[in-house]
Design a protein around this motif. Structure first.
Motif, PDB file in Angstrom:
ATOM      1  N   GLN A  57       7.578 -36.988  17.958  1.00  0.00           N
ATOM      2  CA  GLN A  57       6.207 -37.365  18.290  1.00  0.00           C
ATOM      3  C   GLN A  57       5.962 -37.197  19.784  1.00  0.00           C
ATOM      4  O   GLN A  57       4.943 -36.671  20.203  1.00  0.00           O
ATOM      5  N   GLU A  58       6.926 -37.650  20.613  1.00  0.00           N
ATOM      6  CA  GLU A  58       6.778 -37.496  22.054  1.00  0.00           C
ATOM      7  C   GLU A  58       6.756 -36.027  22.431  1.00  0.00           C
ATOM      8  O   GLU A  58       6.014 -35.610  23.308  1.00  0.00           O
ATOM      9  N   HIS A  59       7.550 -35.246  21.727  1.00  0.00           N
ATOM     10  CA  HIS A  59       7.604 -33.809  22.009  1.00  0.00           C
ATOM     11  C   HIS A  59       6.261 -33.152  21.683  1.00  0.00           C
ATOM     12  O   HIS A  59       5.792 -32.288  22.414  1.00  0.00           O
ATOM     13  N   CYS A  60       5.637 -33.564  20.582  1.00  0.00           N
ATOM     14  CA  CYS A  60       4.338 -32.996  20.218  1.00  0.00           C
ATOM     15  C   CYS A  60       3.301 -33.336  21.273  1.00  0.00           C
ATOM     16  O   CYS A  60       2.497 -32.499  21.668  1.00  0.00           O
ATOM     17  N   LYS A  61       3.318 -34.601  21.749  1.00  0.00           N
ATOM     18  CA  LYS A  61       2.384 -34.984  22.812  1.00  0.00           C
ATOM     19  C   LYS A  61       2.644 -34.169  24.067  1.00  0.00           C
ATOM     20  O   LYS A  61       1.733 -33.700  24.720  1.00  0.00           O
ATOM     21  N   GLU A  62       3.919 -34.020  24.391  1.00  0.00           N
ATOM     22  CA  GLU A  62       4.269 -33.267  25.592  1.00  0.00           C
ATOM     23  C   GLU A  62       3.880 -31.797  25.450  1.00  0.00           C
ATOM     24  O   GLU A  62       3.370 -31.189  26.379  1.00  0.00           O
ATOM     25  N   SER A  63       4.091 -31.234  24.266  1.00  0.00           N
ATOM     26  CA  SER A  63       3.738 -29.820  24.074  1.00  0.00           C
ATOM     27  C   SER A  63       2.230 -29.632  24.159  1.00  0.00           C
ATOM     28  O   SER A  63       1.762 -28.607  24.641  1.00  0.00           O
ATOM     29  N   GLN A  72       2.720 -19.858  25.560  1.00  0.00           N
ATOM     30  CA  GLN A  72       1.958 -20.696  24.642  1.00  0.00           C
ATOM     31  C   GLN A  72       2.480 -20.569  23.218  1.00  0.00           C
ATOM     32  O   GLN A  72       2.635 -21.558  22.510  1.00  0.00           O
ATOM     33  N   SER A  73       2.746 -19.344  22.804  1.00  0.00           N
ATOM     34  CA  SER A  73       3.235 -19.158  21.439  1.00  0.00           C
ATOM     35  C   SER A  73       4.635 -19.743  21.273  1.00  0.00           C
ATOM     36  O   SER A  73       4.989 -20.238  20.204  1.00  0.00           O
ATOM     37  N   ALA A  74       5.437 -19.703  22.340  1.00  0.00           N
ATOM     38  CA  ALA A  74       6.786 -20.266  22.270  1.00  0.00           C
ATOM     39  C   ALA A  74       6.746 -21.781  22.171  1.00  0.00           C
ATOM     40  O   ALA A  74       7.578 -22.389  21.504  1.00  0.00           O
ATOM     41  N   ALA A  75       5.758 -22.402  22.833  1.00  0.00           N
ATOM     42  CA  ALA A  75       5.638 -23.856  22.762  1.00  0.00           C
ATOM     43  C   ALA A  75       5.279 -24.297  21.345  1.00  0.00           C
ATOM     44  O   ALA A  75       5.668 -25.370  20.899  1.00  0.00           O
ATOM     45  N   TYR A 134      11.743 -22.720  19.127  1.00  0.00           N
ATOM     46  CA  TYR A 134      11.916 -23.203  20.492  1.00  0.00           C
ATOM     47  C   TYR A 134      11.737 -24.716  20.601  1.00  0.00           C
ATOM     48  O   TYR A 134      12.018 -25.297  21.643  1.00  0.00           O
ATOM     49  N   GLU A 135      11.284 -25.339  19.532  1.00  0.00           N
ATOM     50  CA  GLU A 135      10.966 -26.758  19.572  1.00  0.00           C
ATOM     51  C   GLU A 135      12.179 -27.617  19.927  1.00  0.00           C
ATOM     52  O   GLU A 135      12.102 -28.502  20.780  1.00  0.00           O
ATOM     53  N   LYS A 136      13.315 -27.312  19.302  1.00  0.00           N
ATOM     54  CA  LYS A 136      14.492 -28.148  19.565  1.00  0.00           C
ATOM     55  C   LYS A 136      15.005 -27.972  20.996  1.00  0.00           C
ATOM     56  O   LYS A 136      15.519 -28.905  21.600  1.00  0.00           O
ATOM     57  N   GLU A 154      20.605 -18.297  24.310  1.00  0.00           N
ATOM     58  CA  GLU A 154      21.185 -16.952  24.337  1.00  0.00           C
ATOM     59  C   GLU A 154      22.134 -16.747  23.166  1.00  0.00           C
ATOM     60  O   GLU A 154      22.201 -15.663  22.598  1.00  0.00           O
ATOM     61  N   GLN A 155      22.870 -17.799  22.803  1.00  0.00           N
ATOM     62  CA  GLN A 155      23.784 -17.696  21.667  1.00  0.00           C
ATOM     63  C   GLN A 155      23.030 -17.412  20.373  1.00  0.00           C
ATOM     64  O   GLN A 155      23.519 -16.703  19.506  1.00  0.00           O
ATOM     65  N   GLU A 156      21.828 -17.969  20.254  1.00  0.00           N
ATOM     66  CA  GLU A 156      21.050 -17.772  19.045  1.00  0.00           C
ATOM     67  C   GLU A 156      20.100 -16.588  19.161  1.00  0.00           C
ATOM     68  O   GLU A 156      19.298 -16.342  18.266  1.00  0.00           O
ATOM     69  N   GLY A 157      20.151 -15.869  20.282  1.00  0.00           N
ATOM     70  CA  GLY A 157      19.375 -14.643  20.434  1.00  0.00           C
ATOM     71  C   GLY A 157      17.906 -14.870  20.762  1.00  0.00           C
ATOM     72  O   GLY A 157      17.071 -14.032  20.444  1.00  0.00           O
ATOM     73  N   LEU A 158      17.587 -15.996  21.401  1.00  0.00           N
ATOM     74  CA  LEU A 158      16.194 -16.268  21.769  1.00  0.00           C
ATOM     75  C   LEU A 158      15.954 -15.952  23.233  1.00  0.00           C
ATOM     76  O   LEU A 158      16.883 -15.868  24.028  1.00  0.00           O
ATOM     77  N   ASP A 159      14.683 -15.794  23.595  1.00  0.00           N
ATOM     78  CA  ASP A 159      14.284 -15.442  24.947  1.00  0.00           C
ATOM     79  C   ASP A 159      14.350 -16.674  25.845  1.00  0.00           C
ATOM     80  O   ASP A 159      13.660 -17.668  25.577  1.00  0.00           O
TER      81      ASP A 159
END
Length: 163
Positions: free
Chosen positions: A81-87, A124-127, A132-134, A153-158
């Protein structure tokens, strides 16, 4: 020197008249040198392999503890919930930054305007992206940024999304 029955060689002596060193003795010196060198190199290689093995074990333990930490973080219900508010706050800040960039880019050439817009839309799309959420949650909880980048990087994300 006289114990070994070797003549004392002085600069005035003719070397052609000096008897050669016994071949058996020369071969034994060379064999001794080779065996000691090989023994040293084997011990050195063993020591290096042991150290590499220790570091590999430490790295595996570190990765395991990181996985445990990630699972503990994901099990906390209040963080989502805090993450959603922050995002949402981040998205508002991103849009205000995007407006500032658009104002600044009026005087600049068209290609840089497209690049900056692409980067902003990417952030914006990454947020909003669940992949990327975790990682954003990990940053919010206090996990070091470099560790989060390494995991991404281990999971192949930017990783530029974190910037």
């Amino acid at each position: 020197m006289s114990d070994y029955k070797m003549p004392i060689i002085e600069p005035t002596i003719d070397y052609t008249k000096v008897p050669p060193i016994n071949q058996k003795r020369t071969v034994s010196f060379i064999n001794h040198f080779i065996t000691h060198t090989v023994t040293f190199l084997n011990k050195f290689a063993l020591c290096c392999e042991e150290r590499l093995f220790e570091f590999e074990n430490k790295l595996q333990k570190l990765e395991a503890s990181l996985e445990i930490l990630e699972s503990r973080l994901s099990s906390i219900p209040g963080l989502e919930q805090e993450h959603c508010k922050e995002s949402n706050n981040v998205n508002k800040n991103d849009t205000s930054k995007l407006e500032e960039v658009e104002v600044r880019n009026v005087d600049e050439p068209d290609n840089s305007e497209v690049d900056s817009k692409d980067e902003e839309t990417k952030v914006q799309s990454a947020a909003k992206d669940p992949r990327y959420e975790k990682y954003l949650k990990m940053l919010h909880v206090g996990v070091p940024k470099q560790a989060v980048k390494l995991k991404m990087e281990q999971e192949g994300l930017d990783t530029s999304v974190l910037e």
